[in-house]
Motif scaffolding. Structure first.
Motif, PDB file in Angstrom:
ATOM      1  N   THR A  64      -5.409 -10.151  20.897  1.00 45.95           N
ATOM      2  CA  THR A  64      -4.257  -9.552  21.560  1.00 45.95           C
ATOM      3  C   THR A  64      -3.777  -8.328  20.793  1.00 45.95           C
ATOM      4  O   THR A  64      -3.716  -8.336  19.561  1.00 45.95           O
ATOM      5  N   CYS A  65      -3.417  -7.278  21.533  1.00 42.71           N
ATOM      6  CA  CYS A  65      -2.869  -6.063  20.961  1.00 42.71           C
ATOM      7  C   CYS A  65      -1.650  -5.630  21.766  1.00 42.71           C
ATOM      8  O   CYS A  65      -1.502  -6.002  22.933  1.00 42.71           O
ATOM      9  N   VAL A  66      -0.805  -4.821  21.152  1.00 42.85           N
ATOM     10  CA  VAL A  66       0.435  -4.381  21.786  1.00 42.85           C
ATOM     11  C   VAL A  66       0.399  -2.878  22.020  1.00 42.85           C
ATOM     12  O   VAL A  66       0.087  -2.108  21.103  1.00 42.85           O
ATOM     13  N   PHE A  67       0.718  -2.476  23.243  1.00 41.06           N
ATOM     14  CA  PHE A  67       0.822  -1.048  23.544  1.00 41.06           C
ATOM     15  C   PHE A  67       2.146  -0.497  23.030  1.00 41.06           C
ATOM     16  O   PHE A  67       2.227   0.601  22.522  1.00 41.06           O
ATOM     17  N   GLY A  68       3.223  -1.267  23.188  1.00 43.27           N
ATOM     18  CA  GLY A  68       4.481  -0.924  22.546  1.00 43.27           C
ATOM     19  C   GLY A  68       5.464  -0.110  23.349  1.00 43.27           C
ATOM     20  O   GLY A  68       6.536   0.241  22.844  1.00 43.27           O
ATOM     21  N   THR A  69       5.160   0.173  24.611  1.00 50.58           N
ATOM     22  CA  THR A  69       6.121   0.854  25.468  1.00 50.58           C
ATOM     23  C   THR A  69       5.735   0.600  26.919  1.00 50.58           C
ATOM     24  O   THR A  69       4.757  -0.097  27.184  1.00 50.58           O
ATOM     25  N   ASP A  70       6.503   1.158  27.870  1.00 50.01           N
ATOM     26  CA  ASP A  70       6.325   0.775  29.268  1.00 50.01           C
ATOM     27  C   ASP A  70       5.091   1.404  29.912  1.00 50.01           C
ATOM     28  O   ASP A  70       4.437   2.284  29.356  1.00 50.01           O
ATOM     29  N   ILE A  71       4.820   0.937  31.113  1.00 53.83           N
ATOM     30  CA  ILE A  71       3.605   1.322  31.817  1.00 53.83           C
ATOM     31  C   ILE A  71       3.566   2.806  32.172  1.00 53.83           C
ATOM     32  O   ILE A  71       2.495   3.409  32.290  1.00 53.83           O
ATOM     33  N   TYR A  72       4.728   3.428  32.291  1.00 51.51           N
ATOM     34  CA  TYR A  72       4.768   4.839  32.680  1.00 51.51           C
ATOM     35  C   TYR A  72       4.384   5.758  31.519  1.00 51.51           C
ATOM     36  O   TYR A  72       3.927   6.879  31.726  1.00 51.51           O
ATOM     37  N   GLN A  73       4.539   5.252  30.292  1.00 49.11           N
ATOM     38  CA  GLN A  73       4.011   5.970  29.131  1.00 49.11           C
ATOM     39  C   GLN A  73       2.483   5.894  29.136  1.00 49.11           C
ATOM     40  O   GLN A  73       1.807   6.857  28.764  1.00 49.11           O
ATOM     41  N   LEU A  74       1.952   4.763  29.548  1.00 49.01           N
ATOM     42  CA  LEU A  74       0.498   4.630  29.665  1.00 49.01           C
ATOM     43  C   LEU A  74      -0.030   5.597  30.721  1.00 49.01           C
ATOM     44  O   LEU A  74      -1.096   6.210  30.555  1.00 49.01           O
ATOM     45  N   HIS A 128      13.260   0.513  36.429  1.00 53.40           N
ATOM     46  CA  HIS A 128      14.471   1.146  35.912  1.00 53.40           C
ATOM     47  C   HIS A 128      14.175   2.102  34.758  1.00 53.40           C
ATOM     48  O   HIS A 128      15.068   2.813  34.288  1.00 53.40           O
ATOM     49  N   ALA A 129      12.927   2.130  34.287  1.00 53.45           N
ATOM     50  CA  ALA A 129      12.562   2.972  33.139  1.00 53.45           C
ATOM     51  C   ALA A 129      12.774   4.451  33.456  1.00 53.45           C
ATOM     52  O   ALA A 129      12.643   4.886  34.603  1.00 53.45           O
ATOM     53  N   SER A 130      13.072   5.240  32.434  1.00 54.52           N
ATOM     54  CA  SER A 130      13.370   6.662  32.647  1.00 54.52           C
ATOM     55  C   SER A 130      12.194   7.395  33.282  1.00 54.52           C
ATOM     56  O   SER A 130      12.380   8.266  34.143  1.00 54.52           O
ATOM     57  N   LEU A 131      10.964   7.055  32.891  1.00 58.75           N
ATOM     58  CA  LEU A 131       9.790   7.737  33.439  1.00 58.75           C
ATOM     59  C   LEU A 131       9.403   7.233  34.827  1.00 58.75           C
ATOM     60  O   LEU A 131       8.452   7.728  35.425  1.00 58.75           O
ATOM     61  N   ALA A 132      10.142   6.252  35.345  1.00 59.20           N
ATOM     62  CA  ALA A 132       9.893   5.772  36.711  1.00 59.20           C
ATOM     63  C   ALA A 132      10.755   6.502  37.726  1.00 59.20           C
ATOM     64  O   ALA A 132      10.600   6.303  38.931  1.00 59.20           O
ATOM     65  N   GLY A 133      11.664   7.328  37.263  1.00 60.94           N
ATOM     66  CA  GLY A 133      12.558   8.035  38.158  1.00 60.94           C
ATOM     67  C   GLY A 133      11.877   9.158  38.920  1.00 60.94           C
ATOM     68  O   GLY A 133      10.767   9.580  38.582  1.00 60.94           O
ATOM     69  N   ALA A 134      12.553   9.651  39.961  1.00 60.65           N
ATOM     70  CA  ALA A 134      11.996  10.721  40.805  1.00 60.65           C
ATOM     71  C   ALA A 134      12.266  12.108  40.245  1.00 60.65           C
ATOM     72  O   ALA A 134      11.783  13.103  40.779  1.00 60.65           O
ATOM     73  N   CYS A 176      15.870  -4.304  40.914  1.00 59.46           N
ATOM     74  CA  CYS A 176      14.798  -3.729  40.101  1.00 59.46           C
ATOM     75  C   CYS A 176      14.920  -2.250  39.764  1.00 59.46           C
ATOM     76  O   CYS A 176      14.261  -1.769  38.856  1.00 59.46           O
ATOM     77  N   LYS A 177      15.736  -1.495  40.466  1.00 62.41           N
ATOM     78  CA  LYS A 177      15.706  -0.039  40.283  1.00 62.41           C
ATOM     79  C   LYS A 177      16.768   0.486  39.316  1.00 62.41           C
ATOM     80  O   LYS A 177      16.566   1.505  38.667  1.00 62.41           O
ATOM     81  N   GLY A 178      17.925  -0.141  39.264  1.00 64.45           N
ATOM     82  CA  GLY A 178      18.983   0.348  38.390  1.00 64.45           C
ATOM     83  C   GLY A 178      19.381   1.773  38.720  1.00 64.45           C
ATOM     84  O   GLY A 178      19.556   2.135  39.884  1.00 64.45           O
ATOM     85  N   HIS A 179      19.481   2.625  37.696  1.00 64.27           N
ATOM     86  CA  HIS A 179      19.905   4.012  37.918  1.00 64.27           C
ATOM     87  C   HIS A 179      18.861   4.827  38.678  1.00 64.27           C
ATOM     88  O   HIS A 179      19.140   5.945  39.113  1.00 64.27           O
TER      89      HIS A 179
END
Length: 272
Positions: free
Chosen positions: A35-45, A92-98, A155-158
């Motif tokens: 197992t390994c950790v990417f360490g941030t959300d999917i939008y950074q990937l 809700h992640a910042s990189l998921a915004g429009a 799920c969306k928040g801001h």
């Protein structure tokens, strides 16, 4: 040919506990799992994929942090038959915004996720991506097994495009973090993953797979076939996310992975 398996997680603590328990009770006869950790959300990937046309999943994960370098120092891509990635929906992640940090319109998170599910669709190549809705903690977010199939979460928040026209905007913006909600809304014996038994795993796998079938096929019963991650996401969009008040149907990626990994008939045998 190697039969080792590489699991890549968004985070560390909860996912590690889940996989340790899975390895003890469900994956006990399988080959070496690292197992390994990417360490941030999917939008950074997603950003990593965008900037590298020759994207190599294994090398990215190996170079991602010091812990991964240590774990993978004696391995190369050929040492792993399969790569699985487990990430949260994280709408809700910042990189998921429009819009981006400069206020310019960009591709929103749901479009990025569609591309990601298409890109990571084969465990023997770039890897296979599994999504938890809305987060890893969905695994234990069960208040009642009989009504779990109906459970949803905001799920969306801001990032909700309807927030400025919503009468409940203040309520939504001040809502507890999902992890805190789960800690308040679950059956006591599901709270501590380190104390899960094989019987608990069986009831969780049945509950989440029956719910997956309900999301995709509107049938609340154990599925008769594998469902693709892309199809699950499309149904989440159609039935839950693309609404005036966006929610997701709570669903964990880990039972879905078990079903995919063993196949329908072997999974049924494991559960009886």
């Amino acid at each position: 040919m190697s039969t080792n398996i590489l699991f890549v997680f968004e985070g560390a603590r909860t996912e590690d506990m889940i996989v340790r328990s899975l390895k003890e009770y469900i994956l006990s006869n399988e080959d070496l799992i690292i197992t390994c950790v990417f360490g941030t959300d999917i939008y950074q990937l997603y950003r990593e994929i965008e900037k590298d046309e020759d994207f190599d999943t294994f090398n990215l994960i190996k170079e991602r942090n010091a812990a991964n370098k240590i774990k993978l120092k004696d391995y190369n891509r050929n040492n792993f038959a399969e790569i699985y990635l487990f990430f949260d929906y994280d709408a809700h992640a910042s990189l998921a915004g429009a819009t981006n940090q400069y206020g310019n319109e960009v591709k929103e998170g749901d479009e990025k996720l569609k591309e990601m599910l298409s890109f990571f669709d084969n465990e023997t190549e770039k890897g296979k991506l599994y999504i938890s809705y809305p987060m890893t903690e969905a695994l234990k977010h069960i208040v009642c097994f009989e009504t779990f199939y109906e459970l949803t979460a905001k799920c969306k928040g801001h990032n909700c495009k309807y927030k400025d026209d919503c009468d409940k905007k203040d309520e939504c913006m001040s809502e507890l973090h999902y992890k805190a909600i789960v800690n308040q809304e679950n059956i006591p014996h599901l709270r501590d993953i380190d104390k899960y038994t094989k019987e608990i795993w069986k009831e969780l796998i049945i509950a989440h797979l029956s719910k997956m079938n309900y999301i995709v096929n509107s049938l609340h019963k154990f599925p008769q076939k594998i469902e693709f991650q892309q199809d699950i996401f499309e149904k989440q969009l159609d039935k839950f996310i693309n609404k005036k008040c966006p929610v997701v149907s709570v669903l964990s990626a880990f039972p879905v992975f078990v079903h995919d990994y063993f196949g329908n008939e072997k999974t049924k045998k494991l559960l009886h």
